[in-house]
Enzyme design. Structure first.
Site, PDB file in Angstrom:
ATOM      1  N   GLN A  76       0.837  -1.207   0.000  1.00  0.00           N
ATOM      2  CA  GLN A  76       0.000   0.000   0.000  1.00  0.00           C
ATOM      3  C   GLN A  76       0.876   1.263   0.000  1.00  0.00           C
ATOM      4  OE1 GLN A  76      -3.203   0.793  -0.321  1.00  0.00           O
ATOM      5  NE2 GLN A  76      -3.669  -1.342  -0.828  1.00  0.00           N
ATOM      6  N   SER A  77       1.993   1.226  -0.695  1.00  0.00           N
ATOM      7  CA  SER A  77       2.926   2.351  -0.701  1.00  0.00           C
ATOM      8  C   SER A  77       2.331   3.618  -1.326  1.00  0.00           C
ATOM      9  CB  SER A  77       4.172   1.947  -1.484  1.00  0.00           C
ATOM     10  OG  SER A  77       4.960   3.084  -1.760  1.00  0.00           O
ATOM     11  N   ASN A  78       2.349   4.694  -0.552  1.00  0.00           N
ATOM     12  CA  ASN A  78       1.929   6.002  -1.083  1.00  0.00           C
ATOM     13  C   ASN A  78       2.979   6.539  -2.041  1.00  0.00           C
ATOM     14  OD1 ASN A  78      -0.399   6.271   0.764  1.00  0.00           O
ATOM     15  ND2 ASN A  78       1.200   6.359   2.325  1.00  0.00           N
TER      16      ASN A  78
END
Ligand SMILES: *Cc1c(COP(=O)(O)O)cnc(C)c1O
Length: 326
Positions: A76-78
């Site tokens: 879920q890397s921004n």
């Protein structure tokens, strides 16, 4: 005083980001005056702190003639989502090396990565470095010129962005005649922290810069931030500085580890949403705000002082954590 040298920079972010007073949260907690700097509104496909960094990183990629960005992060890397958006905006290809295995449901940042046209690779237990090298070779074999951006965009280019963000803040404080005693924010790969610390020095911010660690013991993060701040000072022509002793980290809120949402994050997210109509994220700002609220309850700041919470974004991850937040 010597000022940072101007850098090769694209315009990707909506700047300056607003500063707002958290009137109702401040009253609710009965402590210091609270303000928020809205870097969740920087604008790249729901924004966040990586957009500022990418203005410098992608500028260098383009200057080197690259046409394909490669970077890495968690599922879920921004940072990966903002990199995918920056690549799309600049007409570049994008490959993302995500830690772990492909999840069953595609939601949150991962959904946005796909909509933005990024190619996704899962490490499936292999070393991130090895997978990045493979992807880079694959791109070269296709005749492309890849440019690798490190985890969190945290090198001297990424950190430089937050030196200039500090300049932006100082201008806003002067214009609105506002005094801030503490800046509090989520710190993980250290680029934001190193930049703010060096920016505080370069632009003569008199308050304290306090990073709430998201996933590293204080000592490790201090060392990392100190080294990056020193390297960034050299990069910006500020000379040889040693800022290691000035790095301030609180690691009391690591909880059960990275991206493990507990009561601290859930309550901070719900409190700020319901008192201010502002969304925090489950991994970074929820934890940092949870820490700030706890510190206020313990009396770490006094009435009459002013604390600015630097919102670093991440709200796109919220749907992926629905079961932990309700
Ligand atoms: C990446 C990130 C951070 C941490 O920034 P670093 O520069 O890696 O320390 C904080 N908040 C959010 C929402 C992020 O995506």
């Amino acid at each position: 005083m010597i000022k940072p040298k101007l850098q090769n920079r694209l315009q990707l972010a909506h700047l300056p980001t607003p500063i707002e007073k958290l009137e109702r949260l401040g009253k609710h907690l009965g402590g210091p005056d609270l303000y928020i700097k809205r870097d969740d509104l920087t604008g790249l496909a729901t924004g966040g702190n990586k957009t500022r960094k990418l203005e410098f990183l992608v500028a260098e990629a383009l200057a080197q003639g690259s046409n394909h960005l490669i970077t890495t992060g968690g599922p879920q890397s921004n940072h990966c989502r903002q990199t995918a958006a920056a690549a799309a905006r600049c007409g570049l290809g994008c490959s993302l090396v995500l830690r772990g295995h492909a999840p069953e449901s595609i939601t949150g940042n991962l959904l946005l990565d796909k909509l933005l046209g990024a190619h996704i690779y899962w490490t499936e237990g292999r070393e991130v470095k090895a997978v990045i090298a493979e992807v880079a070779t694959e791109q070269k074999n296709m005749g492309h010129t890849p440019y690798v951006i490190p985890l969190g965009g945290s090198n001297v280019l990424g950190a430089s962005a937050y030196v200039f963000a500090m300049q932006e803040l100082m201008t806003q404080l002067t214009t609105s005649n506002l005094n801030i005693d503490f800046i509090v924010f989520a710190s993980s790969s250290g680029g934001t922290h190193a930049g703010l610390l060096l920016g505080a020095y370069a632009y003569d911010f008199r308050g304290s810069v306090l990073g709430i660690s998201i996933d590293h013991p204080a000592e490790a993060l201090q060392t990392q931030v100190g080294a990056l701040a020193t390297a960034t000072a050299t990069h910006l022509g500020l000379g040889t500085l040693s800022l290691a002793e000035k790095v301030s980290v609180n690691d009391d809120y690591l909880g059960k580890g990275y991206a493990q949402v507990g009561d601290l994050e859930r309550e901070a997210i719900r409190t700020v949403a319901q008192l201010e109509g502002i969304l925090l994220d489950p991994v970074y700002t929820g934890r940092a705000m949870g820490g700030l609220i706890d510190l206020i309850r313990w009396g770490a700041f006094t009435r009459g002082q002013s604390v600015l919470f630097w919102h670093t974004g991440g709200t796109a991850a919220l749907p992926a954590f629905a079961d932990k937040l309700l």
